[in-house]
Design a protein around this motif. Structure first.
Motif, PDB file in Angstrom:
ATOM      1  N   ARG A 213       0.850  -1.192   0.000  1.00 45.76           N
ATOM      2  CA  ARG A 213       0.000   0.000   0.000  1.00 45.76           C
ATOM      3  C   ARG A 213       0.883   1.239   0.000  1.00 45.76           C
ATOM      4  NH1 ARG A 213      -5.477   0.600   1.315  1.00 45.76           N
ATOM      5  NH2 ARG A 213      -6.115   2.432   2.504  1.00 45.76           N
ATOM      6  N   ALA A 214       0.545   2.212  -0.860  1.00 46.63           N
ATOM      7  CA  ALA A 214       1.381   3.415  -0.960  1.00 46.63           C
ATOM      8  C   ALA A 214       0.587   4.533  -1.617  1.00 46.63           C
ATOM      9  CB  ALA A 214       2.646   3.121  -1.769  1.00 46.63           C
ATOM     10  N   ASN A 215       1.170   5.726  -1.591  1.00 46.82           N
ATOM     11  CA  ASN A 215       0.607   6.865  -2.310  1.00 46.82           C
ATOM     12  C   ASN A 215       0.990   6.767  -3.782  1.00 46.82           C
ATOM     13  OD1 ASN A 215      -0.590   8.177  -0.063  1.00 46.82           O
ATOM     14  ND2 ASN A 215       1.394   8.999   0.530  1.00 46.82           N
ATOM     15  N   TYR A 216       0.037   7.136  -4.636  1.00 47.10           N
ATOM     16  CA  TYR A 216       0.271   7.123  -6.079  1.00 47.10           C
ATOM     17  C   TYR A 216      -0.052   8.501  -6.652  1.00 47.10           C
ATOM     18  CZ  TYR A 216       0.782   2.029  -6.434  1.00 47.10           C
ATOM     19  OH  TYR A 216       1.226   0.737  -6.319  1.00 47.10           O
ATOM     20  N   GLU A 217       0.696   8.860  -7.679  1.00 50.13           N
ATOM     21  CA  GLU A 217       0.397  10.077  -8.421  1.00 50.13           C
ATOM     22  C   GLU A 217      -0.479   9.705  -9.617  1.00 50.13           C
ATOM     23  OE1 GLU A 217       2.830  13.978  -9.892  1.00 50.13           O
ATOM     24  OE2 GLU A 217       3.618  12.041 -10.528  1.00 50.13           O
ATOM     25  N   HIS A 218      -1.670  10.262  -9.645  1.00 46.64           N
ATOM     26  CA  HIS A 218      -2.611   9.979 -10.727  1.00 46.64           C
ATOM     27  C   HIS A 218      -2.488  11.085 -11.765  1.00 46.64           C
ATOM     28  CE1 HIS A 218      -7.077   9.742 -12.163  1.00 46.64           C
ATOM     29  NE2 HIS A 218      -6.264   9.119 -12.999  1.00 46.64           N
ATOM     30  N   MET A 219      -2.139  10.712 -12.980  1.00 47.23           N
ATOM     31  CA  MET A 219      -1.958  11.666 -14.064  1.00 47.23           C
ATOM     32  C   MET A 219      -2.950  11.365 -15.182  1.00 47.23           C
ATOM     33  SD  MET A 219       2.207  11.973 -14.290  1.00 47.23           S
ATOM     34  CE  MET A 219       2.040  13.359 -15.425  1.00 47.23           C
ATOM     35  N   ILE A 220      -3.635  12.399 -15.657  1.00 42.26           N
ATOM     36  CA  ILE A 220      -4.577  12.287 -16.764  1.00 42.26           C
ATOM     37  C   ILE A 220      -3.981  13.052 -17.937  1.00 42.26           C
ATOM     38  CG2 ILE A 220      -6.921  12.727 -17.568  1.00 42.26           C
ATOM     39  CD1 ILE A 220      -7.862  12.637 -14.706  1.00 42.26           C
ATOM     40  N   GLY A 221      -3.478  12.293 -18.917  1.00 47.22           N
ATOM     41  CA  GLY A 221      -2.887  12.934 -20.089  1.00 47.22           C
ATOM     42  C   GLY A 221      -3.933  13.431 -21.059  1.00 47.22           C
ATOM     43  N   SER A 222      -4.977  12.626 -21.269  1.00 46.93           N
ATOM     44  CA  SER A 222      -6.065  12.985 -22.170  1.00 46.93           C
ATOM     45  C   SER A 222      -7.239  12.079 -21.844  1.00 46.93           C
ATOM     46  CB  SER A 222      -5.639  12.830 -23.633  1.00 46.93           C
ATOM     47  OG  SER A 222      -5.384  11.465 -23.940  1.00 46.93           O
ATOM     48  N   ALA A 223      -8.281  12.152 -22.689  1.00 40.29           N
ATOM     49  CA  ALA A 223      -9.436  11.280 -22.488  1.00 40.29           C
ATOM     50  C   ALA A 223      -9.108   9.825 -22.785  1.00 40.29           C
ATOM     51  CB  ALA A 223     -10.598  11.736 -23.368  1.00 40.29           C
ATOM     52  N   ASP A 224      -7.969   9.576 -23.428  1.00 40.36           N
ATOM     53  CA  ASP A 224      -7.577   8.219 -23.816  1.00 40.36           C
ATOM     54  C   ASP A 224      -6.340   7.727 -23.089  1.00 40.36           C
ATOM     55  OD1 ASP A 224      -9.691   8.093 -25.647  1.00 40.36           O
ATOM     56  OD2 ASP A 224      -8.485   9.019 -27.222  1.00 40.36           O
ATOM     57  N   SER A 225      -5.879   8.422 -22.075  1.00 33.38           N
ATOM     58  CA  SER A 225      -4.673   7.980 -21.368  1.00 33.38           C
ATOM     59  C   SER A 225      -4.674   8.486 -19.928  1.00 33.38           C
ATOM     60  CB  SER A 225      -3.410   8.469 -22.090  1.00 33.38           C
ATOM     61  OG  SER A 225      -3.344   9.877 -22.071  1.00 33.38           O
ATOM     62  N   GLU A 226      -4.477   7.558 -19.006  1.00 35.64           N
ATOM     63  CA  GLU A 226      -4.300   7.857 -17.588  1.00 35.64           C
ATOM     64  C   GLU A 226      -3.186   6.959 -17.054  1.00 35.64           C
ATOM     65  OE1 GLU A 226      -7.737   7.851 -15.099  1.00 35.64           O
ATOM     66  OE2 GLU A 226      -9.077   8.602 -16.667  1.00 35.64           O
ATOM     67  N   SER A 227      -2.602   7.349 -15.953  1.00 41.45           N
ATOM     68  CA  SER A 227      -1.539   6.540 -15.368  1.00 41.45           C
ATOM     69  C   SER A 227      -1.481   6.764 -13.863  1.00 41.45           C
ATOM     70  CB  SER A 227      -0.177   6.870 -16.004  1.00 41.45           C
ATOM     71  OG  SER A 227       0.132   8.244 -15.830  1.00 41.45           O
ATOM     72  N   PHE A 228      -0.962   5.751 -13.179  1.00 42.39           N
ATOM     73  CA  PHE A 228      -0.775   5.785 -11.731  1.00 42.39           C
ATOM     74  C   PHE A 228       0.685   5.410 -11.449  1.00 42.39           C
ATOM     75  CE2 PHE A 228      -5.187   4.743 -12.572  1.00 42.39           C
ATOM     76  CZ  PHE A 228      -5.887   5.592 -11.737  1.00 42.39           C
ATOM     77  N   HIS A 229       1.381   6.269 -10.699  1.00 42.79           N
ATOM     78  CA  HIS A 229       2.801   6.076 -10.432  1.00 42.79           C
ATOM     79  C   HIS A 229       3.038   6.034  -8.924  1.00 42.79           C
ATOM     80  CE1 HIS A 229       3.591   7.040 -14.691  1.00 42.79           C
ATOM     81  NE2 HIS A 229       2.649   7.943 -14.529  1.00 42.79           N
TER      82      HIS A 229
END
Length: 249
Positions: A213-229
């Motif tokens: 369990r950890a903190n993640y950075e949620h990034m929304i690049g566009s309507a067709d791309s998201e990521s969790f780091h």
């Protein structure tokens, strides 16, 4: 579980080499703003005098002094969320995203076809990149598909470190999942084992559940791309884990 803890727990206890940063001094508002305010009045009066001296000269239009504006694409939005990777030792891996650790309703819950022991092997190298890709249906208009959030896509094709390893399915949180999340309300960062028989039932109820369990950075690049780091505590070197949601054309 000692393997996961060996890679993740060193991030929780950073070395004493971390130096305290000095807060940046506050910037004061420049007093030259008063001169800037008076400048448009002087400019108007100068223009009126010039027009009076040259009555035959055609007035300049604002279009003559127009400049070309560069269109800059919007920056991707970022936010902080809590992510949990868990699963039975001989079962599949689950990936859960919560807005905060108190919420019992995850915003994203995915069941990955990758076995837990295989993910542990991948994490030995310290770098894990999971990409989930979905195709755009041909029979649906582009506008309708784009308006559908990626987190609502039911099935994904799964890649791990560039290799196709199966698929992922979006799930609704069951009572057993919510019970497990309730047990981890006090945990923001950490890795461990949930005793057998707690938060699960069925053929795997006798197995322990491994979690990270950890903190993640949620990034929304566009309507067709998201990521969790995954964010390592205190920016120390540790486990690198990222999950990408991609919608192909």
């Amino acid at each position: 579980m000692s393997k996961i803890r060996r890679f993740f727990l060193p991030c929780i206890f950073p070395t004493a080499a971390d130096a305290q940063t000095t807060p940046a001094p506050k910037k004061r508002l420049s007093t030259s703003l008063r001169d800037d305010i008076d400048e448009p009045t002087n400019t108007k009066s100068a223009a009126a005098d010039q027009e009076a001296q040259n009555p035959d000269q055609e007035p300049t239009s604002p279009e003559d002094n127009s400049t070309t504006l560069l269109i800059v694409p919007p920056r991707p939005s970022k936010s902080m969320v809590i992510g949990t990777i868990f699963g039975h030792r001989r079962g599949h891996v689950w990936f859960c995203i919560q807005q905060d650790r108190v919420s019992m309703k995850p915003t994203l819950l995915l069941e990955l076809s990758m076995p837990t022991n295989q993910l542990v092997k991948e994490m030995r190298c310290g770098l894990v990149r999971i990409a989930l890709e979905c195709a755009r249906p041909e029979s649906t208009e582009r506008i309708e598909v784009t308006s559908c959030p990626l987190r609502l896509v039911p099935v994904w094709i799964m890649y791990c470190n560039g290799r196709k390893v199966g698929f992922a399915v979006r799930r609704k949180a069951s009572g057993q999942n919510r019970l497990m999340l309730k047990m981890m309300q006090s945990i923001t960062i950490g890795a461990g084992v949930i005793p057998a028989g707690l938060g699960s039932s069925g053929p795997d109820s006798g197995e322990q559940i491994i979690y990270m369990r950890a903190n993640y950075e949620h990034m929304i690049g566009s309507a067709d791309s998201e990521s969790f780091h995954l964010i390592n505590p205190d920016e120390c070197a540790g486990q690198e884990f990222s999950l990408f949601l991609l919608r192909s054309m």
